[in-house]
Motif scaffolding. Structure first.
Motif, PDB file in Angstrom:
ATOM      1  N   ALA A  12      68.634  41.361  43.705  1.00 11.35           N
ATOM      2  CA  ALA A  12      68.202  41.687  42.338  1.00 11.35           C
ATOM      3  C   ALA A  12      67.795  40.397  41.637  1.00 11.35           C
ATOM      4  CB  ALA A  12      69.325  42.376  41.592  1.00 11.35           C
ATOM      5  N   HIS A  13      66.563  40.344  41.140  1.00 13.30           N
ATOM      6  CA  HIS A  13      66.070  39.106  40.565  1.00 13.30           C
ATOM      7  C   HIS A  13      64.944  39.385  39.581  1.00 13.30           C
ATOM      8  CE1 HIS A  13      63.348  40.097  43.853  1.00 13.30           C
ATOM      9  NE2 HIS A  13      62.439  39.265  43.360  1.00 13.30           N
ATOM     10  N   VAL A  14      64.677  38.399  38.736  1.00 18.55           N
ATOM     11  CA  VAL A  14      63.517  38.414  37.850  1.00 18.55           C
ATOM     12  C   VAL A  14      62.787  37.098  38.042  1.00 18.55           C
ATOM     13  CG1 VAL A  14      64.561  39.944  36.140  1.00 18.55           C
ATOM     14  CG2 VAL A  14      64.841  37.480  35.910  1.00 18.55           C
ATOM     15  N   GLY A  15      61.570  37.025  37.514  1.00 17.32           N
ATOM     16  CA  GLY A  15      60.811  35.800  37.670  1.00 17.32           C
ATOM     17  C   GLY A  15      59.726  35.689  36.627  1.00 17.32           C
ATOM     18  N   TRP A  16      58.858  34.685  36.803  1.00 12.66           N
ATOM     19  CA  TRP A  16      57.787  34.456  35.835  1.00 12.66           C
ATOM     20  C   TRP A  16      56.840  35.652  35.743  1.00 12.66           C
ATOM     21  CZ3 TRP A  16      58.338  30.723  32.526  1.00 12.66           C
ATOM     22  CH2 TRP A  16      59.050  29.578  32.869  1.00 12.66           C
ATOM     23  N   GLY A  17      56.773  36.431  36.789  1.00 11.48           N
ATOM     24  CA  GLY A  17      55.864  37.568  36.763  1.00 11.48           C
ATOM     25  C   GLY A  17      56.444  38.826  36.158  1.00 11.48           C
ATOM     26  N   THR A  18      57.734  38.817  35.837  1.00 10.74           N
ATOM     27  CA  THR A  18      58.387  40.042  35.369  1.00 10.74           C
ATOM     28  C   THR A  18      57.741  40.591  34.095  1.00 10.74           C
ATOM     29  OG1 THR A  18      60.517  39.493  36.387  1.00 10.74           O
ATOM     30  CG2 THR A  18      60.548  41.028  34.522  1.00 10.74           C
ATOM     31  N   VAL A  19      57.649  39.759  33.072  1.00 11.60           N
ATOM     32  CA  VAL A  19      57.103  40.238  31.791  1.00 11.60           C
ATOM     33  C   VAL A  19      55.630  40.619  31.913  1.00 11.60           C
ATOM     34  CG1 VAL A  19      56.580  39.599  29.394  1.00 11.60           C
ATOM     35  CG2 VAL A  19      58.805  39.026  30.389  1.00 11.60           C
ATOM     36  N   PRO A  20      54.773  39.767  32.523  1.00 16.20           N
ATOM     37  CA  PRO A  20      53.373  40.196  32.686  1.00 16.20           C
ATOM     38  C   PRO A  20      53.229  41.495  33.466  1.00 16.20           C
ATOM     39  CG  PRO A  20      53.570  37.848  33.102  1.00 16.20           C
ATOM     40  CD  PRO A  20      54.962  38.375  32.973  1.00 16.20           C
ATOM     41  N   ALA A  21      54.027  41.671  34.537  1.00 18.31           N
ATOM     42  CA  ALA A  21      53.928  42.900  35.334  1.00 18.31           C
ATOM     43  C   ALA A  21      54.297  44.119  34.499  1.00 18.31           C
ATOM     44  CB  ALA A  21      54.830  42.806  36.566  1.00 18.31           C
ATOM     45  N   ILE A  22      55.349  44.002  33.709  1.00 14.31           N
ATOM     46  CA  ILE A  22      55.762  45.118  32.841  1.00 14.31           C
ATOM     47  C   ILE A  22      54.673  45.430  31.823  1.00 14.31           C
ATOM     48  CG2 ILE A  22      57.404  45.811  31.047  1.00 14.31           C
ATOM     49  CD1 ILE A  22      59.552  44.249  32.602  1.00 14.31           C
ATOM     50  N   LEU A  23      54.091  44.385  31.233  1.00 16.98           N
ATOM     51  CA  LEU A  23      53.053  44.589  30.217  1.00 16.98           C
ATOM     52  C   LEU A  23      51.791  45.213  30.820  1.00 16.98           C
ATOM     53  CD1 LEU A  23      53.374  41.277  28.143  1.00 16.98           C
ATOM     54  CD2 LEU A  23      54.157  43.574  27.502  1.00 16.98           C
ATOM     55  N   ILE A  24      51.395  44.732  31.993  1.00 15.35           N
ATOM     56  CA  ILE A  24      50.194  45.287  32.638  1.00 15.35           C
ATOM     57  C   ILE A  24      50.430  46.749  33.009  1.00 15.35           C
ATOM     58  CG2 ILE A  24      48.720  45.171  34.692  1.00 15.35           C
ATOM     59  CD1 ILE A  24      49.234  42.099  34.638  1.00 15.35           C
ATOM     60  N   GLY A  25      51.592  47.034  33.597  1.00 14.11           N
ATOM     61  CA  GLY A  25      51.901  48.410  33.969  1.00 14.11           C
ATOM     62  C   GLY A  25      51.968  49.328  32.767  1.00 14.11           C
ATOM     63  N   ALA A  26      52.612  48.862  31.690  1.00 10.16           N
ATOM     64  CA  ALA A  26      52.722  49.681  30.481  1.00 10.16           C
ATOM     65  C   ALA A  26      51.354  49.927  29.851  1.00 10.16           C
ATOM     66  CB  ALA A  26      53.651  48.994  29.482  1.00 10.16           C
ATOM     67  N   ALA A  27      50.504  48.896  29.841  1.00 10.32           N
ATOM     68  CA  ALA A  27      49.161  49.042  29.267  1.00 10.32           C
ATOM     69  C   ALA A  27      48.332  50.041  30.074  1.00 10.32           C
ATOM     70  CB  ALA A  27      48.461  47.684  29.228  1.00 10.32           C
ATOM     71  N   ALA A  28      48.461  49.993  31.396  1.00 12.02           N
ATOM     72  CA  ALA A  28      47.719  50.931  32.236  1.00 12.02           C
ATOM     73  C   ALA A  28      48.157  52.365  31.973  1.00 12.02           C
ATOM     74  CB  ALA A  28      47.913  50.582  33.708  1.00 12.02           C
ATOM     75  N   VAL A  29      49.459  52.566  31.783  1.00 12.44           N
ATOM     76  CA  VAL A  29      49.971  53.912  31.509  1.00 12.44           C
ATOM     77  C   VAL A  29      49.507  54.389  30.127  1.00 12.44           C
ATOM     78  CG1 VAL A  29      52.065  55.259  31.088  1.00 12.44           C
ATOM     79  CG2 VAL A  29      51.956  53.685  33.038  1.00 12.44           C
TER      80      VAL A  29
END
Length: 451
Positions: free
Chosen positions: A58-75
Motif C-alpha cells: 500500500a503506497h502513494v506517490g507523486w502521481g496519486t493526486v494527478p491520477a485522482i484528478l484526471i480520473g475524476a475529471a474524465a468521469v
C-alpha cells in the motif's frame, strides 16, 4: 441506477473470477495454485499477488493526486466534452488524456521505480542493447540464440519476442535516446495512442456517435497501469493503429484507401515482429474486413494489406530471420523457464481474472452486452471488434503459452475490450466509468506492479 441482466451477469462472473484468483493461492489446493516446485522466496517474487504480477505494498506517490484528478475529471466531464469537441480535437484530447493518466499512474510508484527504471530490469531489452555491435549480424543469428542454457542466449524478454522489439530499442540508443527514461517515453507515447486509434477504427466501422461514446472509457482505461511502462504498451499501440488504418481502408473513408491499406499491412506486418502473439491480431483484422460495405471493398483493402505485410516478412527473411523458425524455438524456450512451474489448472482461468482487473468492471459490464445477435447480424463494427478481441484472448489462453502476466501480455487485445463501456445505456455510463477509475486507482495503490 438499475443494472440490466446482462451487465449483472457479466460483472458477477468477473467479480467471482477475481475473488477466486486472489483467494485460491492461499487455500493450498495442490496444483490449483500459481506456482509449484518453488521456494517461499520464489513464490513471493513471482506469485505474491497472483493473478497480478506484483507485490502487496500500500503506497502513494507523486502521481496519486494527478491520477485522482484526471480520473475524476474524465468521469465528471468526459462524456460532455466528447460530444462537443470537433473530431480532430477529440482524438488529440483522448490521446493526451490517456498519456497523462498512464504517466500519473506510473508516478504513483515514483520516477525511478515507476517509470525510468522499469525497462532497465535484469530481463528487459535495454540490458541487451549494449551487446548489439552489429545489427545485421544480430538479426542473422537471432534464432540461434533463442534457446536457454547456452553461452550466448538472449535474455528472457529478447528471447521471447521476434527481433523487432530489440531492434526498436537498439535504434533508439543509436540516435542518442538510450536509457530507461527514453524507452519508457517511447512505450508510453505508442501505448497511450492506442486510445486514439480505437476511436478512429470505431468511427470508421460504427459511426462517429458511437466513437464519441467510446472516448471516455479508452481515455482513462485501467490498462494504463501496464501501458506505462512496458514494451507491450508499445506493441499494443502499433497493432491498434494497424487495425485503425485497415478500418479506414475497408470503409474507404480516406482519400487514398489503397495506400491506407498498404500502410495498414506494413504496420501489422511490423507488429508480428514485435510479438509472436500478435499473429492473433488477424482475428481483429478479419472483424474489420467483415464490416466492409461490400465484398469488393473488403478485397480492395485485403489484397494490398496482405502484400505489404508479406513484404515486411520477406524483408526479415532476406535479413536472415524467418518468423516461423523463431516461433518454434520460442515455444521451446518458454518451457525451459518458469512456465513449467505455473500450473494450467490455475492460470487457465486466473488469466481471465487478470483481464478483468486490466479493463475494469465497467468495461466488463459492457462486454456483457456484446453478445447481441441482432447487432452481430447487422455487422456492428464495435461488437465485432470486441468479439474478435475476446476470441484472440481465448486462443492465447488455450495455447498455454500465456500463463501469468497476461494483464501486460494481452494489452493489444485488452485495449479493445475497454471500449465495451460504450455499449452500456448512456444514462449509466458515467457510473460504470467511475467504477473503472476507482478500481484502477485502488489496484495501483495497493499492489506494486512489476510492470
Amino acid at each position: 441506477m438499475s443494472i440490466g441482466r446482462r451487465e449483472a451477469i457479466a460483472v458477477s462472473v468477473g467479480v467471482l473470477l477475481v475473488v477466486a484468483a486472489f483467494v485460491v493461492p492461499h487455500l493450498h489446493l495442490g496444483i490449483v495454485t500459481p506456482l509449484i516446485n518453488s521456494t517461499p522466496d520464489q513464490i513471493k517474487s513471482f506469485a505474491d499477488t497472483a493473478p497480478i504480477f506484483g507485490w502487496w505494498n500500500a503506497h502513494v506517490g507523486w502521481g496519486t493526486v494527478p491520477a485522482i484528478l484526471i480520473g475524476a475529471a474524465a468521469v465528471a466531464w468526459g462524456a460532455s466534452i466528447a460530444k462537443r469537441l470537433s473530431w480532430r480535437w477529440l482524438t488529440l484530447t483522448v490521446w493526451a488524456t490517456s498519456f497523462s493518466w498512464a504517466f500519473a499512474m506510473a508516478m504513483i510508484d515514483g520516477w525511478q521505480r515507476g517509470f525510468a527504471g522499469r525497462l532497465t530490469a535484469r530481463h528487459e531489452y535495454l540490458n541487451q542493447v549494449p551487446t548489439i555491435t552489429d545489427i545485421p549480424e544480430a538479426v542473422r543469428t537471432f534464432s540461434s540464440r533463442i534457446l536457454d542454457f547456452q553461452p550466448n542466449s538472449w535474455i528472457t524478454h529478447v528471447s521471447g519476442h521476434p527481433p523487432g522489439a530489440l531492434l526498436t530499442f537498439v535504434w533508439l540508443d543509436r540516435i542518442g535516446l538510450g536509457g530507461g527514461a527514453w524507452a519508457g517515453l517511447w512505450c508510453l507515447l505508442f501505448g497511450s495512442s492506442a486510445a486514439a486509434a480505437i476511436l478512429v477504427a470505431v468511427r470508421a466501422l460504427s459511426g462517429e456517435e458511437t466513437a464519441r461514446l467510446v472516448a471516455p472509457f479508452v481515455a482513462v482505461a485501467p490498462t494504463a497501469i501496464w501501458i506505462a511502462v512496458s514494451a507491450d504498451g508499445y506493441f499494443a499501440g502499433v497493432a491498434t493503429w494497424g487495425i485503425a488504418l485497415l478500418a479506414l481502408a475497408v470503409r474507404r473513408s480516406v482519400r487514398w484507401p489503397v495506400l491506407t491499406a498498404v500502410a495498414a499491412g506494413a504496420v501489422l506486418g511490423w507488429a508480428i515482429f514485435l510479438n509472436y502473439g500478435l499473429a492473433l491480431i488477424a482475428l481483429i483484422a478479419v472483424a474489420a474486413l467483415i464490416c466492409a460495405a461490400s465484398r469488393r471493398d473488403a478485397i480492395r483493402a485485403l489484397v494490398p494489406a496482405v502484400l505489404a505485410a508479406l513484404a515486411v516478412v520477406g524483408g526479415f527473411a532476406i535479413a536472415g530471420f524467418w518468423w516461423f523458425d523463431g516461433y518454434t524455438l520460442v515455444q521451446q524456450r518458454y518451457w525451459q523457464g518458469i512456465a513449467l512451474n505455473r500450473p494450467f489448472q490455475y492460470w487457465s482461468w486466473a488469466n481471465l481474472a487478470s483481464v478483468v482487473c486490466a479493463i475494469g468492471l465497467g468495461s466488463v459490464a459492457g462486454v456483457g452486452r456484446v453478445f447481441d445477435i441482432a447487432a452481430i447480424r447487422r455487422r456492428s463494427g464495435l461488437h465485432l471488434l470486441i468479439l474478435a478481441a475476446l476470441t484472440a484472448i481465448l486462443f492465447a489462453d488455450l495455447s498455454m503459452l500465456s500463463k501469468a502476466e497476461t494483464e501486460r501480455i494481452w494489452l493489444p487485445f485488452e485495449v479493445w475490450l475497454t471500449a465495451a463501456g460504450a455499449l452500456l445505456p448512456v444514462r449509466a455510463q458515467r457510473w460504470w466509468l467511475s467504477l473503472n477509475v476507482i478500481g484502477a486507482l485502488v489496484l495501483n495503490h495497493v499492489i506494486l506492479t512489476n510492470w
